[in-house]
Design an enzyme around this catalytic site. Structure first.
Site, PDB file in Angstrom:
ATOM      1  N   ASP A 156       0.583  -0.956   0.595  1.00  0.00           N
ATOM      2  CA  ASP A 156      -0.015   0.068  -0.308  1.00  0.00           C
ATOM      3  C   ASP A 156       1.022   0.926  -0.191  1.00  0.00           C
ATOM      4  OD1 ASP A 156      -2.665   1.394   0.223  1.00  0.00           O
ATOM      5  OD2 ASP A 156      -1.857   2.117   2.516  1.00  0.00           O
ATOM      6  N   SER A 157       0.155   2.363  -0.667  1.00  0.00           N
ATOM      7  CA  SER A 157       1.278   3.621  -0.112  1.00  0.00           C
ATOM      8  C   SER A 157       1.716   3.686   1.383  1.00  0.00           C
ATOM      9  CB  SER A 157       0.441   4.880  -0.528  1.00  0.00           C
ATOM     10  OG  SER A 157      -0.268   5.010   0.550  1.00  0.00           O
TER      11      SER A 157
ATOM     12  N   TYR B  81      -0.549   8.274  -2.889  1.00  0.00           N
ATOM     13  CA  TYR B  81      -0.974   7.374  -4.129  1.00  0.00           C
ATOM     14  C   TYR B  81      -1.902   8.926  -4.878  1.00  0.00           C
ATOM     15  CZ  TYR B  81       2.786   3.943  -3.920  1.00  0.00           C
ATOM     16  OH  TYR B  81       3.561   3.088  -3.414  1.00  0.00           O
ATOM     17  N   GLY B  82      -2.949   9.099  -4.039  1.00  0.00           N
ATOM     18  CA  GLY B  82      -4.629   9.061  -3.887  1.00  0.00           C
ATOM     19  C   GLY B  82      -4.317  10.603  -5.227  1.00  0.00           C
TER      20      GLY B  82
ATOM     21  N   CYS C 286      -4.257  -1.857  -1.897  1.00  0.00           N
ATOM     22  CA  CYS C 286      -4.348   0.106  -2.011  1.00  0.00           C
ATOM     23  C   CYS C 286      -5.635  -0.082  -3.370  1.00  0.00           C
ATOM     24  CB  CYS C 286      -3.090   0.859  -2.426  1.00  0.00           C
ATOM     25  SG  CYS C 286      -3.250   1.561  -3.223  1.00  0.00           S
ATOM     26  N   ASN C 287      -5.976   0.462  -2.969  1.00  0.00           N
ATOM     27  CA  ASN C 287      -7.058   0.820  -4.307  1.00  0.00           C
ATOM     28  C   ASN C 287      -7.057   1.562  -5.677  1.00  0.00           C
ATOM     29  OD1 ASN C 287     -10.716   0.476  -3.294  1.00  0.00           O
ATOM     30  ND2 ASN C 287      -9.026   0.807  -1.711  1.00  0.00           N
TER      31      ASN C 287
ATOM     32  N   GLU D  40      -2.228   8.624   8.193  1.00  0.00           N
ATOM     33  CA  GLU D  40      -1.144   8.565   8.111  1.00  0.00           C
ATOM     34  C   GLU D  40      -0.210   9.209   9.642  1.00  0.00           C
ATOM     35  OE1 GLU D  40       1.292   6.933   6.045  1.00  0.00           O
ATOM     36  OE2 GLU D  40      -0.030   6.118   5.195  1.00  0.00           O
TER      37      GLU D  40
ATOM     38  N   CYS E 126     -10.922   3.246  -0.072  1.00  0.00           N
ATOM     39  CA  CYS E 126      -9.890   3.448  -0.215  1.00  0.00           C
ATOM     40  C   CYS E 126      -9.087   2.539   1.505  1.00  0.00           C
ATOM     41  CB  CYS E 126      -9.336   4.925   0.596  1.00  0.00           C
ATOM     42  SG  CYS E 126      -8.028   5.018   0.773  1.00  0.00           S
ATOM     43  N   THR E 127      -8.073   1.323   1.150  1.00  0.00           N
ATOM     44  CA  THR E 127      -7.669   0.931   2.798  1.00  0.00           C
ATOM     45  C   THR E 127      -7.624   1.664   3.894  1.00  0.00           C
ATOM     46  OG1 THR E 127      -5.391  -0.016   1.916  1.00  0.00           O
ATOM     47  CG2 THR E 127      -6.722  -1.011   1.340  1.00  0.00           C
ATOM     48  N   HIS E 128      -7.131   3.015   3.980  1.00  0.00           N
ATOM     49  CA  HIS E 128      -6.953   3.429   4.748  1.00  0.00           C
ATOM     50  C   HIS E 128      -8.263   3.911   5.576  1.00  0.00           C
ATOM     51  CE1 HIS E 128      -3.218   4.968   3.373  1.00  0.00           C
ATOM     52  NE2 HIS E 128      -2.783   5.147   4.144  1.00  0.00           N
TER      53      HIS E 128
END
Ligand code: DGL
Length: 272
Positions: A10-11, A42-43, A74-75, A155, A187-189
């Site tokens: 993932d990012s 990344y988004g 990560c989408n 983050e 979004c995986t976050h």
């Protein structure tokens, strides 16, 4: 049977939601997780940049860790790079977009689904495409909206509080107005912000994360392709890698993932 590890990236910290579900569902498998914290988010990056980062990471996980399967947790990266990764690697590659869509279609009763994701994922149109490919009901109403700023809070380890609530209230307005009964966290976050998101959406809206569904797909694929670890009942080993500050990754990562994240190793990406 195959004793090599599962690779996942993932990012940053978001894919740890998928790592958690994977460790719980497949406790005997080894896992190597890479969070590209030096180059997140990344988004907000162009798709070709996300594609190039994704290929670098995948090549590193294959060359250094000999992974048997790659999970793009990560989408944004899945939307930008899944097809290219599948073509470039000679191991199976799975993403998080299709599993999430399947779960949301299973859950909805009103056929009014909202998806929240990064700017990159929304502009890729990966979600409308995946929904269309999944044969949705004819009256399906899909509202896809971007939530810039959510990833940055996670983050920084900020998952609640007044600032998050204000941003969530503003950004979620399109899906609240669309009267959805199901909200897919694209979004995986975002599962780390489930509480403030649920507070805005209200009790009647079901929040769907792709993490569990992705882990189920991974389990099925390992079985279908005869890639399960040969020693059932063992406890898998878990390695965590960060392209940024490894001490910070270990601290926040263990808070978010749990006790399996006891250490993190450093990776210097070839490009910045
Ligand atoms: N976790 C990543 C996703 O699922 C995104 C984050 C980012 O913007 O870096 O889309």
């Amino acid at each position: 049977m195959d004793s090599r590890p599962i690779g996942m990236f993932d990012s940053g910290f978001g894919g740890l939601t998928v790592a958690r579900a994977t460790i719980d569902l497949l406790p005997g498998e080894d896992l190597v997780y890479l969070g590209d914290t030096a180059r997140y988010p990344y988004g907000s990056k162009p798709q070709d940049v996300v594609l190039s980062h994704s290929l670098e990471i995948a090549n590193h996980l294959v060359a250094k860790y000999d992974i048997k399967i790659l999970v793009v947790a990560c989408n944004t990266a899945a939307a930008a790079a899944l097809d290219e990764l599948s073509a470039a690697l000679d191991i199976p590659v799975i993403g998080v977009v299709e599993p999430g869509v399947r779960a949301a279609l299973d859950v909805t009763e009103s056929n009014r689904i909202g998806v929240i994701a990064t700017v990159g994922t929304v502009s890729s149109e990966a979600y409308p495409a995946a929904v269309k490919a999944a044969n949705p009901p004819a009256d399906l109403n899909l509202t896809v909206t971007a939530c810039p700023g959510f990833v940055e809070f996670v983050e920084r380890g900020v998952v609640s509080g007044a600032e998050v609530n204000v941003l969530a209230t503003a950004l979620l307005k399109p899906v609240v107005d669309a009267d959805v009964d199901t909200l897919l966290l694209g979004c995986t976050h975002y599962p780390y912000l489930a509480r403030p998101i649920a507070d805005v959406m209200g009790r009647d809206v079901v929040l769907v994360s792709s993490a569990d569904e992705t882990a189920f797909e991974l389990k099925d694929l390992l079985t279908i392709q005869d890639l399960n670890h040969p020693a059932p009942g063992r406890t898998g080993q878990h390695k965590f890698i960060s392209s940024g500050d490894v001490a910070a990754f270990k601290n926040l990562g263990s808070r978010l993932l749990g006790p399996e994240l006891t250490d993190a190793m450093r990776w210097d990406p070839p490009s910045r």
